[in-house]
Design an enzyme around this catalytic site. Structure first.
Site, PDB file in Angstrom:
ATOM      1  N   GLY A 253       0.809  -1.216   0.000  1.00 36.02           N
ATOM      2  CA  GLY A 253       0.000   0.000   0.000  1.00 36.02           C
ATOM      3  C   GLY A 253       0.838   1.259   0.000  1.00 36.02           C
ATOM      4  N   ASP A 254       1.963   1.231   0.714  1.00 34.81           N
ATOM      5  CA  ASP A 254       2.868   2.373   0.721  1.00 34.81           C
ATOM      6  C   ASP A 254       3.494   2.577  -0.652  1.00 34.81           C
ATOM      7  OD1 ASP A 254       2.700   2.891   3.630  1.00 34.81           O
ATOM      8  OD2 ASP A 254       3.643   0.932   3.779  1.00 34.81           O
ATOM      9  N   ARG A 255       3.863   1.471  -1.298  1.00 37.38           N
ATOM     10  CA  ARG A 255       4.418   1.554  -2.648  1.00 37.38           C
ATOM     11  C   ARG A 255       3.391   2.156  -3.608  1.00 37.38           C
ATOM     12  NH1 ARG A 255       8.815   2.396  -5.267  1.00 37.38           N
ATOM     13  NH2 ARG A 255       7.417   4.146  -5.625  1.00 37.38           N
TER      14      ARG A 255
END
Length: 456
Positions: A253-255
């Protein structure tokens, strides 16, 4: 161009080991620890990913004053592109430790992750938001995004520049000027009250959240199915992805949020930004996910392209693959080089080229060499499909670079024999082997340079 990441930072730790027995006093695996790796997590991970993409980053966050914070700041400093602008909480830095056995998570330990009252935002934090070219809010439910002054600054900024909001179940409501909000399906169900775990439920949840939040778009991630994009003025659109079986999805999700923000900052439209970001998540997982981001201490002297090479090596090694390396000046790339490189790559799962720097070439070849500078030589090698990374070294031989990479195979053309190479003894230190591949006669840089000089 400067991207500002706003949110909660924590320390992520992976404790790696193996287990072949249960504890005598409980039905629990006994993990023999082989390695402990720590990195910036939460908003810190988003900042690190953006820095690795080549962006200058301001991380607006809250930090403690303890050893964990020191580890976070050290990790971020390695990127060379992250400026930390933090309010100090005085509370312990939250930490999440995954206990992994043979690559599989067997337990997670959360320390100091309870809710706290964050300190007031500072003028420097607000100024960073005001000067951003794009913003990612990485809300991990620690209360920072509830600050009214911060929210006003974010809402004002979102009316001028792209703002991506990655929400959290315990976090704050996204500001209405957000260009896109990126919940996963479980979060979207929780926020909206819509039941179900299929695409229809995702579409209904996205539509309801779009009405409630007023954001420009809602992107619901669906794991191996990709992501569903909802905009008020268009029907829902599924963006598929390539499934990576057995992947560690931590950090996906951060990516995604980081990639969307980077694409929007470069001027891409939202649809294109989402498609490229979903593809970037697939590549991130295929390369080993967060485990490919943590570099060992001996990577630091390499810097720049050395870090990139070590990232490739670490990802391949995490999957049990074979790391191949070769080296040389590659002053004028010719067919003999291309065939040798292709043959080397066929021997393993990645190929790292150790490239002599300009100074190194001059010492070896004379003052008139190199013909092409190291940046051009590196770019040409990197453009070859068989080359996974290039590492420029300044010594006369690649011995020290090899000690950092520790490849399984060191490959040279058949015009050498293994016992002639100084690298042979070095690579044997960790059980590696030196291999020669067939020599292609009639191709040489000297011959090609002479031919070019004759034709002017």
């Amino acid at each position: 161009m400067r991207i500002v990441v706003v949110g909660d930072t924590l320390l992520d730790v992976d404790v790696e080991g193996s287990s072949d027995r249960l504890a005598p006093d409980a039905p629990a695996p006994v993990v023999t620890v082989s390695e402990r790796l720590s990195r910036a997590g939460g908003a810190g991970l988003v900042a690190s990913l953006l820095a690795r993409d080549g962006h200058d980053v301001d991380l607006v966050t809250v930090l403690g004053d303890d050893d964990r914070t020191a580890d976070i700041e050290e990790d971020l400093a390695r990127t060379g592109r992250v400026r930390v602008i933090a309010a100090r909480s005085g509370a312990p830095t939250p930490s999440k430790s995954r206990i992994r056995s043979s690559g599989h998570v067997v337990a997670r330990l959360d320390e100091d992750c309870g809710l706290t009252t964050p300190p007031p935002v500072t003028a420097d934090m607000l100024a960073a938001i005001g000067g951003a070219d794009a913003i990612v809010v990485a809300d991990y439910g620690r209360g920072l995004t509830a600050d009214e002054r911060l929210r006003t600054a974010l809402d004002d900024a979102g009316r001028r520049i792209p703002l991506v909001w990655d929400p959290h179940p315990r976090g704050s409501r996204p500001v209405r000027s957000a260009a896109v909000v990126t919940p996963n399906l479980a979060e979207a169900r929780g926020f909206s009250g819509i039941a179900g775990d299929d695409r229809r439920a995702a579409a209904e949840a996205a539509a309801r959240l779009s009405d409630e939040w007023g954001a420009g778009a809602v992107l619901v991630t669906l794991g191996h199915e990709g992501a569903l994009l909802h905009r008020p003025d268009a029907p829902p659109h599924l963006v598929p992805t390539t499934e990576v079986r057995g992947a560690d999805t931590c950090g996906a999700g951060d990516r995604l949020a980081a990639s969307i923000a980077g694409a929007l900052a470069r001027g891409a439209d939202l649809s294109s930004a989402v498609q490229s970001a979903v593809a970037s998540v697939g590549r991130f997982l295929a390369e080993g996910g967060v485990s490919s981001l943590v570099l060992p201490d001996n990577a630091r002297p390499l810097g720049g392209d050395g870090d990139a090479a070590l990232t490739v090596v670490r990802a391949i090694r995490a999957r049990g693959g074979t790391v191949v390396a070769t080296g040389g000046c590659f002053d004028l790339l010719h067919a003999g080089h291309a065939r040798t490189l292709a043959a080397a790559r066929a021997l393993g799962d990645c190929l790292v080229v150790c490239l002599n720097s300009d100074d190194s070439v001059r010492r070896l070849k004379g003052a008139e060499r190199p013909i092409m500078g190291q940046e051009d030589r590196s770019d040409l090698l990197s453009a070859l499909e068989c080359v996974d990374a290039v590492l420029v070294f300044d010594e006369d031989t690649p011995v020290e670079a090899l000690r950092r990479l520790e490849p399984d195979l060191w490959v040279k053309g058949g015009d050498y024999t293994a016992d002639q190479l100084p690298e042979t003894a070095v690579i044997a230190e960790w059980g590696g082997r030196t291999v020669t591949v067939p020599y292609v006669p009639g191709r040489s840089t000297t011959r090609l340079a002479g031919a070019l000089s004759r034709v002017g």
